[in-house]
Design a protein around this motif. Sequence first.
Motif, PDB file in Angstrom:
ATOM      1  N   SER A  39       2.177 -12.298   3.256  1.00 31.24           N
ATOM      2  CA  SER A  39       1.113 -13.034   2.575  1.00 31.24           C
ATOM      3  C   SER A  39       0.391 -13.868   3.606  1.00 31.24           C
ATOM      4  O   SER A  39       1.005 -14.373   4.555  1.00 31.24           O
ATOM      5  CB  SER A  39       1.680 -13.938   1.477  1.00 31.24           C
ATOM      6  OG  SER A  39       2.152 -13.183   0.383  1.00 31.24           O
ATOM      7  N   ALA A  42       1.764 -17.520  -2.692  1.00 27.37           N
ATOM      8  CA  ALA A  42       2.563 -16.682  -1.797  1.00 27.37           C
ATOM      9  C   ALA A  42       4.048 -16.861  -2.069  1.00 27.37           C
ATOM     10  O   ALA A  42       4.818 -15.896  -2.096  1.00 27.37           O
ATOM     11  CB  ALA A  42       2.247 -17.021  -0.342  1.00 27.37           C
ATOM     12  N   THR A  53       6.882 -13.640  -1.119  1.00 25.28           N
ATOM     13  CA  THR A  53       6.533 -13.050   0.164  1.00 25.28           C
ATOM     14  C   THR A  53       7.705 -13.113   1.142  1.00 25.28           C
ATOM     15  O   THR A  53       8.512 -14.047   1.116  1.00 25.28           O
ATOM     16  CB  THR A  53       5.315 -13.776   0.773  1.00 25.28           C
ATOM     17  OG1 THR A  53       4.909 -13.080   1.946  1.00 25.28           O
ATOM     18  CG2 THR A  53       5.639 -15.209   1.146  1.00 25.28           C
TER      19      THR A  53
END
Length: 230
Positions: A83, A164, A169
């Motif tokens: 991300s 994120a 992520t």
Amino acid sequence: MINIEDAFVVFYPGTPLERVVLRGVSFSVQEGEVVSVLGNNGSGRSTLLRFLAGHIPLSFGRLWYNNIDITSQSLYERSKLFSSVFTDHNVCTSGSLTVLENLILATMSHQQKSCIDEAIRDDVEDRFYSQLKNLNFMEMERLLKVRVCDIPRPYKQVLALLIAVIKGTKVLVIDEHSTGLDAESSHALLETTSKIIRSKKITTIMVVNDPEFALKNSDRLVVLNYGQIS
């Protein structure tokens, strides 16, 4: 975890405008490690991060993730692992939705946006309110029901970081996300960034515009000079 092997990026190859931006860059990043990339403007820092995030292809070299070659992955495939939070926050937030709707949407990776209204329940709203309040970032919890296009940029960058994290992520790539902010907002954003990545133990590669912050909050520094590691 991440191994960058002899990475070259050449813009406009074979033309009078040819420019070699990365020149054989190689280094590794371990799981949970926070690495800051330092260097002057034009050193290749942003190019390195954009290649990692999948926005720029390598001209030569390899990128490995847990011993799997992901060099040729599409941007969509790379986004399942990496991300990014760049100066342009619009890459990962939806301006027409509220802060709350953006956070909820991040939890609904396999559902349609039209389902957001059904997902907004009092307990969900209270949970996100508490998380933002505990984050203690410039009273961001008060903006929960404000559209993202109507909130100041520092809040948008924190929202991008939170999205994120919610999406789970594996690697976070941050490129000068505090650039252009006043000193107080920049300091608050960087401190909150460190708080988020450290609390979640997210593997992070970042470029920040505050070398002192990088020295204090990184496990390791990588210095680029004219596209090469110094």
